[in-house]
Write a protein that holds these residues in place. Structure first.
Motif, PDB file in Angstrom:
ATOM      1  N   ILE A   1      10.857   3.189   2.244  1.00  0.00           N
ATOM      2  CA  ILE A   1      10.533   1.800   2.622  1.00  0.00           C
ATOM      3  C   ILE A   1       9.057   1.523   2.348  1.00  0.00           C
ATOM      4  N   SER A   2       8.172   2.464   2.742  1.00  0.00           N
ATOM      5  CA  SER A   2       6.746   2.171   2.527  1.00  0.00           C
ATOM      6  C   SER A   2       6.411   2.157   1.040  1.00  0.00           C
ATOM      7  N   LEU A   3       7.109   3.005   0.260  1.00  0.00           N
ATOM      8  CA  LEU A   3       6.899   2.951  -1.196  1.00  0.00           C
ATOM      9  C   LEU A   3       7.319   1.578  -1.729  1.00  0.00           C
ATOM     10  N   ALA A   4       8.469   1.080  -1.246  1.00  0.00           N
ATOM     11  CA  ALA A   4       8.972  -0.220  -1.699  1.00  0.00           C
ATOM     12  C   ALA A   4       8.030  -1.338  -1.289  1.00  0.00           C
ATOM     13  N   VAL A   5       7.349  -1.178  -0.147  1.00  0.00           N
ATOM     14  CA  VAL A   5       6.425  -2.228   0.300  1.00  0.00           C
ATOM     15  C   VAL A   5       5.100  -2.116  -0.444  1.00  0.00           C
ATOM     16  N   PHE A   6       4.589  -0.866  -0.573  1.00  0.00           N
ATOM     17  CA  PHE A   6       3.232  -0.707  -1.095  1.00  0.00           C
ATOM     18  C   PHE A   6       3.172  -0.826  -2.611  1.00  0.00           C
ATOM     19  N   PHE A   7       4.240  -0.472  -3.309  1.00  0.00           N
ATOM     20  CA  PHE A   7       4.159  -0.515  -4.767  1.00  0.00           C
ATOM     21  C   PHE A   7       3.876  -1.927  -5.283  1.00  0.00           C
ATOM     22  N   PRO A   8       4.678  -2.946  -4.844  1.00  0.00           N
ATOM     23  CA  PRO A   8       4.339  -4.310  -5.282  1.00  0.00           C
ATOM     24  C   PRO A   8       2.965  -4.746  -4.796  1.00  0.00           C
ATOM     25  N   ALA A   9       2.593  -4.331  -3.574  1.00  0.00           N
ATOM     26  CA  ALA A   9       1.290  -4.728  -3.034  1.00  0.00           C
ATOM     27  C   ALA A   9       0.175  -4.180  -3.917  1.00  0.00           C
ATOM     28  N   ILE A  10       0.312  -2.909  -4.347  1.00  0.00           N
ATOM     29  CA  ILE A  10      -0.743  -2.318  -5.181  1.00  0.00           C
ATOM     30  C   ILE A  10      -0.764  -2.989  -6.542  1.00  0.00           C
ATOM     31  N   CYS A  11       0.428  -3.333  -7.072  1.00  0.00           N
ATOM     32  CA  CYS A  11       0.462  -4.070  -8.349  1.00  0.00           C
ATOM     33  C   CYS A  11      -0.280  -5.390  -8.204  1.00  0.00           C
TER      34      CYS A  11
END
Lengths: 358, 167
Positions: free
Chosen positions: A40-50
């Motif tokens: 879940i945190s990967l799914a949240v943070f990946f777009p955020a970092i992009c």
């Protein structure tokens, strides 16, 4: 949104946020240490970092050749912290259910030959690291700068990435303290851990529930003090060592109103409205008293509490006092940082005449 | 080693050969070491002079003058009726601060120490003001800056007559 993140990134707000997140993470380690949480945190943070990387100022700092190791460091540390919590949660659940930890199971206690099992792994890692370093050296070239000049310094003048935590510490301390005394305390403290901490629990297997205080203390120093300072020093310090938010342009003319005052000046001029005494010791007496209280009164007070008595009972007086002194050395850093941010306090004891400032 | 040679070489001769060999070896090592030692010193030394002549007092405008900064590491500052030679070494950890004309302050790029035009520290971790160098006027009317003598404010040395020139 970017404005809010820039505002939140200021040390005075990001340091407590980071510390609170750290303690929340350890408190709910069984939730954090699950694969579901990781996905879940990967799914949240990946777009955020992009989205972060779409910002020209952010991507410029991130891709600065010197900062690449810190990016790798942040990713690996995040992963390994999660992995540790995952393994701790797994074992603690097993121990609660009355089972042995995973590492103690007979199939995991089997011994293997170092040849070929270990040697092959090492050979593979040597080749992989060599390839990685060569590719890295080809992609990110070392800059060729002008000849060294002793009367000029680059702006900002940054230490190598592994020293940026120390350089950030130096903003709050005298060079003698942050450059010599505190690093020695850190090294000596790390060396002393196995002699002070004689608790056999957690040897050879992951656990958090059995070693709450030891793990929290160590990880606080490692993640909240050391890694956080490296991140601030790397990404958020620009020209003139002024603070810049992650999306802020490095404007050389950014002015930060700052006026730092020593404790003695606060005491004599602001509170008593008198000129500074000429006698050095009398001038610095408030700071000296506070330091003596901090170093000599706090250890016995902690020793008298229930928590301290438990440690003394378990490990003895000498171990307890060495441990408390090391912890006091560590906590002096956040204390001084917070005093600087809140009260613009420079030195608690300021004796530049003797090159002695605390 | 052949039998014949064994017969010819008695104990005394062996020791003389050994001494010659050993002395040669030692001399060669010492020669190499001295060459290596010499190599570690530069052929040309670009160290700036510790004393220099800095023109006339009328050459300087009110404020900070940077003309000697790159050559000698000195700022000439003319303020409040005094002309003095300010060291460009930060008192925190020895970095080289920059003069920011817009903000009227010296600012260190390493840890953010800031100094007023007079050299007095006011922000960041610097524990004491910048140092001033000895300054005097020669018989020809030129300013002479002597970097071997320093004057420190926290020791009350800025009132010393050779730490500034009244203008």
């Amino acid at each position: 949104m970017k404005e809010i993140i820039n505002w939140m990134a200021e040390p005075i707000r990001s340091f407590p946020t980071f510390a609170i997140l750290f303690f929340l993470m350890l408190k709910h380690y069984k939730t954090v240490g699950t694969k579901k949480f990781a996905y879940i945190s990967l799914a949240v943070f990946f777009p955020a970092i992009c989205w972060f990387c779409a910002d020209p100022n952010f991507i410029k700092i991130i891709l600065w050749p010197d900062n690449i190791p810190i990016n790798i460091l942040i990713i690996t540390i995040t992963f390994f912290t999660w992995l540790t919590l995952y393994k701790c949660a797994e074992n603690d659940n097993r121990i609660e259910a009355g089972q042995l930890p995973l590492e103690a199971l007979p199939e995991n206690r089997e011994k293997v030959w170092s040849w070929p099992n270990l040697v092959y792994t090492e050979l593979f890692m040597i080749i992989a690291c060599t390839i990685f370093l060569i590719v890295w050296a080809i992609i990110f070239k070392a800059p060729l700068e002008e000849p060294a000049n002793p009367t000029w310094a680059p702006n900002p003048a940054k230490a190598p990435w592994y020293f940026l935590g120390l350089q950030e510490m130096l903003v709050y301390f005298d060079p003698w303290m942050a450059g010599v005394v505190l690093p020695v305390i850190i090294l000596v403290g790390l060396i002393l851990i196995p002699y002070i901490d004689t608790n056999p629990k957690g040897n050879g297997y992951y656990t958090f529930a059995e070693r709450k205080m030891a793990i929290t203390g160590f990880m606080f120093g490692w993640l909240v003090l050391w890694i956080y300072l490296i991140i601030v020093g790397t990404f958020l310090r620009g020209p003139n060592w002024t603070f810049y938010g992650p999306f802020e342009f490095w404007d050389f003319h950014k002015v930060e109103p700052m006026y730092n005052v020593n404790l003695s000046e606060y005491f004599w001029i602001k509170i008593f409205n008198t000129p500074m005494p000429t006698s050095l010791i009398l001038r610095e007496i408030p700071g000296i008293i506070i330091t003596v209280i901090y170093l000599l009164m706090i250890p016995p007070i902690i020793g008298a509490t229930k928590f301290g008595k438990k440690i003394i009972e378990k490990s003895g007086q000498i171990r307890f006092y060495i441990f408390v002194m090391l912890v006091l050395g560590m906590t002096s850093l956040p204390i001084k940082m917070i005093l600087r941010w809140l009260f613009d306090l420079k030195y608690i004891i300021a004796l530049p005449e003797w090159e002695l400032n605390l | 080693m052949s039998e014949e040679l064994q017969l010819h070489l008695n104990r005394r001769e062996f020791f003389s050969y050994l001494s010659v060999g050993w002395i040669t070896f030692t001399a060669a090592c010492a020669g190499m070491a001295s060459l290596a030692f010499r190599f570690s010193y530069p052929n040309v030394n670009f160290e700036p002079e510790m004393e220099f002549l800095a023109g006339k007092t009328s050459d300087y405008e009110e404020g900070v003058d940077e003309r000697w900064k790159n050559g000698f590491g000195v700022w000439m500052v003319k303020v409040e009726g005094k002309l003095f030679a300010l060291s460009n070494i930060c008192t925190h950890l020895g970095c080289i601060p920059n003069w920011l004309p817009a903000e009227l302050k010296f600012k260190c790029p390493c840890h953010g120490s800031g100094y007023y035009m007079t050299g007095v520290n006011f922000e960041g971790p610097a524990p004491r003001p910048l140092e001033r160098y000895a300054i005097s006027i020669t018989t020809e009317g030129l300013i002479k800056v002597d970097k071997t003598k320093i004057y420190r404010s926290e020791k009350g040395q800025w009132d010393h007559p050779s730490s500034f020139i009244p203008v």
